[in-house]
Each structure stands twice: as C-alpha cells, then as structure tokens.
Design an enzyme around this catalytic site. Sequence first.
Site, mmCIF file in Angstrom:
data_model
loop_
_atom_site.group_PDB
_atom_site.id
_atom_site.type_symbol
_atom_site.label_atom_id
_atom_site.label_comp_id
_atom_site.label_asym_id
_atom_site.label_seq_id
_atom_site.Cartn_x
_atom_site.Cartn_y
_atom_site.Cartn_z
ATOM 1 C CG ASP A 120 -2.024 0.979 1.092
ATOM 2 O OD1 ASP A 120 -3.338 0.306 1.394
ATOM 3 O OD2 ASP A 120 -1.962 1.910 0.610
ATOM 4 C CE1 TYR B 111 -12.787 3.182 -8.994
ATOM 5 C CE2 TYR B 111 -15.169 3.100 -9.697
ATOM 6 C CZ TYR B 111 -13.927 2.542 -8.927
ATOM 7 O OH TYR B 111 -13.968 1.550 -7.715
ATOM 8 C CD GLU C 8 -29.932 15.297 -9.496
ATOM 9 O OE1 GLU C 8 -30.706 15.476 -9.754
ATOM 10 O OE2 GLU C 8 -29.291 13.900 -9.465
HETATM 11 N N1 LIG Z 1 -15.635 1.675 -1.462
HETATM 12 C C1 LIG Z 1 -16.535 1.353 -2.164
HETATM 13 O O1 LIG Z 1 -17.611 1.690 -2.120
HETATM 14 C C2 LIG Z 1 -16.139 0.812 -3.537
HETATM 15 C C3 LIG Z 1 -17.110 0.289 -4.503
HETATM 16 C C4 LIG Z 1 -16.824 -0.370 -5.658
HETATM 17 C C5 LIG Z 1 -15.464 -0.623 -5.845
HETATM 18 N N2 LIG Z 1 -14.395 -0.503 -4.869
HETATM 19 C C6 LIG Z 1 -13.321 -0.856 -5.129
HETATM 20 O O2 LIG Z 1 -12.703 -1.739 -4.349
HETATM 21 C C7 LIG Z 1 -11.322 -1.749 -3.808
HETATM 22 C C8 LIG Z 1 -10.858 -1.080 -2.507
HETATM 23 O O3 LIG Z 1 -11.568 -0.089 -2.080
HETATM 24 P P1 LIG Z 1 -11.487 0.649 -0.975
HETATM 25 O O4 LIG Z 1 -13.142 1.443 -0.451
HETATM 26 O O5 LIG Z 1 -10.891 -0.239 0.216
HETATM 27 O O6 LIG Z 1 -10.735 1.996 -1.129
HETATM 28 P P2 LIG Z 1 -9.378 2.464 -0.034
HETATM 29 O O7 LIG Z 1 -8.977 3.770 -0.713
HETATM 30 O O8 LIG Z 1 -9.960 2.483 1.405
HETATM 31 O O9 LIG Z 1 -8.458 1.321 -0.246
HETATM 32 C C9 LIG Z 1 -7.535 1.374 -1.280
HETATM 33 C C10 LIG Z 1 -6.140 1.235 -0.924
HETATM 34 O O10 LIG Z 1 -5.420 1.236 -1.947
HETATM 35 C C11 LIG Z 1 -4.266 2.074 -1.876
HETATM 36 N N3 LIG Z 1 -3.539 2.441 -3.014
HETATM 37 C C12 LIG Z 1 -4.156 3.667 -3.975
HETATM 38 N N4 LIG Z 1 -2.987 3.748 -4.968
HETATM 39 C C13 LIG Z 1 -2.280 2.881 -4.625
HETATM 40 C C14 LIG Z 1 -0.932 2.591 -5.344
HETATM 41 N N5 LIG Z 1 -0.498 3.244 -6.496
HETATM 42 N N6 LIG Z 1 -0.112 1.692 -4.823
HETATM 43 C C15 LIG Z 1 -0.387 0.839 -3.729
HETATM 44 N N7 LIG Z 1 -1.523 1.130 -2.981
HETATM 45 C C16 LIG Z 1 -2.317 2.153 -3.475
HETATM 46 C C17 LIG Z 1 -4.734 3.276 -0.927
HETATM 47 O O11 LIG Z 1 -3.458 3.686 -0.160
HETATM 48 C C18 LIG Z 1 -5.635 2.507 -0.213
HETATM 49 O O12 LIG Z 1 -5.243 2.178 1.221
HETATM 50 C C19 LIG Z 1 -10.811 -0.572 -4.967
HETATM 51 O O13 LIG Z 1 -10.398 -1.239 -6.206
HETATM 52 C C20 LIG Z 1 -12.124 0.131 -5.351
HETATM 53 O O14 LIG Z 1 -12.007 0.788 -6.492
HETATM 54 C C21 LIG Z 1 -14.556 0.227 -3.743
#
Ligand SMILES: NC(=O)c1ccc[n+]([C@@H]2O[C@H](COP(=O)([O-])OP(=O)(O)OC[C@H]3O[C@@H](n4cnc5c(N)ncnc54)[C@H](O)[C@@H]3O)[C@@H](O)[C@H]2O)c1
Length: 321
Positions: free
Chosen positions: A37, A149, A275
């Site tokens: 991370d 995205y 909105e």
């Molecule tokens: N939270 C939601 O509602 C949601 C919905 C759909 C999909 N997602 C997907 O789920 C996954 C996890 O999401 P989350 O909510 O835990 O997000 P989050 O931001 O809490 O966790 C993502 C982690 O990835 C790390 N990160 C970002 N860029 C990085 C890089 N270049 N190298 C290494 N680490 C990196 C960040 O520091 C973070 O800790 C993601 O792929 C996100 O797109 C999340």
Amino acid sequence: MELAGARTLVTGGAGLVGSHIADLLVDAGVDEIVVIDNFTRGSRQNLEDASRSGKVTLIDGDIRDVATVNRAMDGIDLVFHQAAIRITQCAEQPREAVSVLVDGTFNVLEAAVNAKVRKVVAASSASVYGEPSYVPIDEGHPFNNRTLYGAAKVANEQILRSFNDMYELPYVALRYFNIYGPRMDVYGVYTEVLIRWLDRIEAGEAPLIFGDGKQSMDFVYITDVARANLAAMRSSVSDDVFNVASGTETTLNELAAILLELMGRPDLQPEHREERKVNPVRRRLAAIEKAREMLGFETIVDVREGLQRLVDWRKTIKVLA
Ligand SMILES: NC(=O)c1ccc[n+]([C@@H]2O[C@H](COP(=O)([O-])OP(=O)(O)OC[C@H]3O[C@@H](n4cnc5c(N)ncnc54)[C@H](O)[C@@H]3O)[C@@H](O)[C@H]2O)c1
C-alpha cells in the site's frame, strides 16, 4: 483454494476493503499476509488488528513500481487485488487513474503469473454498469459506464480475462456496490456523502441532499464485502464476475431518515439543494443470485444494523482523535 497455510498478498491492504480482508485471512489461518500500500488513503491503524497475529508484512510501496510489486509477490500463493484510487480522484487526475488502475493492475497480474500464483480475486465495481438499463442489475447487464474510473475497471476485468487465457491465471472479479462501515475514510478529501452527513448531523445541521433524494444505492456492509472475497477465493469458480451487494435499494431520503433516527436527531429535516452533476447514476439495485448460487455468498448485515455499527465506530475514533 485452501486458505489455511497459504501465503497471501493484499494490494491496497491498508485501505477499507483490504484491511478487512486481512482480518478475515488471520481467522482463516493463512500463513502470511503481505500488504502492499502506498498510503494514498488507508492507514497503518487499519491493520492493527490483523498485525497482532504476527502474520502481516507491510510493504509501503506503489503498485506502479514493477520491482516493488515483484518483491511483494515473491512466494505468494493467493492475491487479493484491491489497490485503486477513488472515482472522484480519477476524474480529477485522469493520468494518475490510468497509471494506477490499468498499469498498476497489469503489474500485479504480470508478477502473479511470474510467481505462479494460484488465484487472484480482484476488486471491480458496480460503476461498470453506469446508468441501469434495467433493475435488478445482473452480471449480464451492459457496460453503460461513462466514467474513467469505470472504464479502468472494465479494462481490469478484460485484462484478467486475457491473462486467464494467455497464462491460465485463475481469477474472480467482484463488482462491489456501495460499501460502507468502520474504517471508511472520515477525514479525506474524497469522503463519501455518508460521512459528510454524519458530521453535519453531529454538528446539529441538517444533511444536504442534492436533488430530490430519490437517487438510490445498494449498500453493502464492509465485513460482508470481505467475506465475499474469501468466498470467491475458496470456491473452485474461475474466469467469472460477481456482484457484491445486499440486493436492497436505499434512497438518499431513506438513508438520511435512518441516520437522523440513529443519531437521535429525528427533528432535523434534510435540506434539498439543486442537483450537482457529480454522480449521474440514478439507481443502484443488484441481482445477487449468481453470487449466492455459485459462491454461496450473501450478505448478513442489513443497512440499519450496519449504519448503527458505523455510527458507533465513528464515536470511538472521535474519542481517540
Ligand atoms: N468503497 C466502495 O464503495 C467501492 C465500490 C466499488 C469498488 N471499490 C473498489 O474496491 C477496492 C478497495 O476500495 P476501498 O474502498 O477499500 O478503497 P480505499 O481507498 O480504502 O483502499 C484502497 C487502498 O489502495 C491504496 N492505493 C492506492 N493507490 C495505490 C498504489 N498506486 N499503490 C499501492 N497502493 C495504492 C490506498 O492507499 C488505499 O489504502 C478498490 O479497487 C475500489 O476501486 C470500492
């Protein structure tokens, strides 16, 4: 795939989903949990529980860096790929979006092939569906997405599929709907509407709803999302995608009403504003049968219970702050 005794890698493991996966991996008896991370978001604190097991190795590194990813992948059996930046940040920093979500994912998968990883479970998103053509949204729904995205998540799924065919790398991609719960980022620039509302209600202010409030979401509690990841990894299913959702629709108006009640402020009336065109998707309601039938997964925490837990957790971190 057997989890007990496995060596696992969680990309983005200091974030919301990744850290909860790490917690469940400890319970499942894995041998090792390597986390990579770069702390764009996420925190060391999120990994405190899992780290007590002595099984977590934290690499403060970027998935865009090939050498670091190869080092993290050394000796790994199973990969949970979660690292990504948020949809809003992707819109503001499109080059960053492609480099992290597309190139970064490529790096992770290439390293996984070289390390002879047995299976990858990767985070996709309901964003790939865009504005629904019909509800409930099943996995065969078209990619109506119009965001960068979402485009990157479609690309991720397609790269996974191509790696399955080129290198026989087994995978499952999970299309998460609206995740919430403890360890959500409460201070970040890209905090969700939910956290902004909690802040306002606590300050005695009405939650702001942009538009008529009839826009809906399919909320899924964080520990259920982590459970879905382990179910996908354990199952013999490969080369497939699944919705991860509760299969219930909650409008913004309903969400505000529940929060006001849980926080003891039913007297506050949400304020409606014009909105903003931030998130044009009007409805989210997932079909959840495929995950139930093929992965044996369904959610166990409903939205009321989950929001109560979120409110309780937020109080504890406010005390610590
Ligand atoms: N939270 C939601 O509602 C949601 C919905 C759909 C999909 N997602 C997907 O789920 C996954 C996890 O999401 P989350 O909510 O835990 O997000 P989050 O931001 O809490 O966790 C993502 C982690 O990835 C790390 N990160 C970002 N860029 C990085 C890089 N270049 N190298 C290494 N680490 C990196 C960040 O520091 C973070 O800790 C993601 O792929 C996100 O797109 C999340």
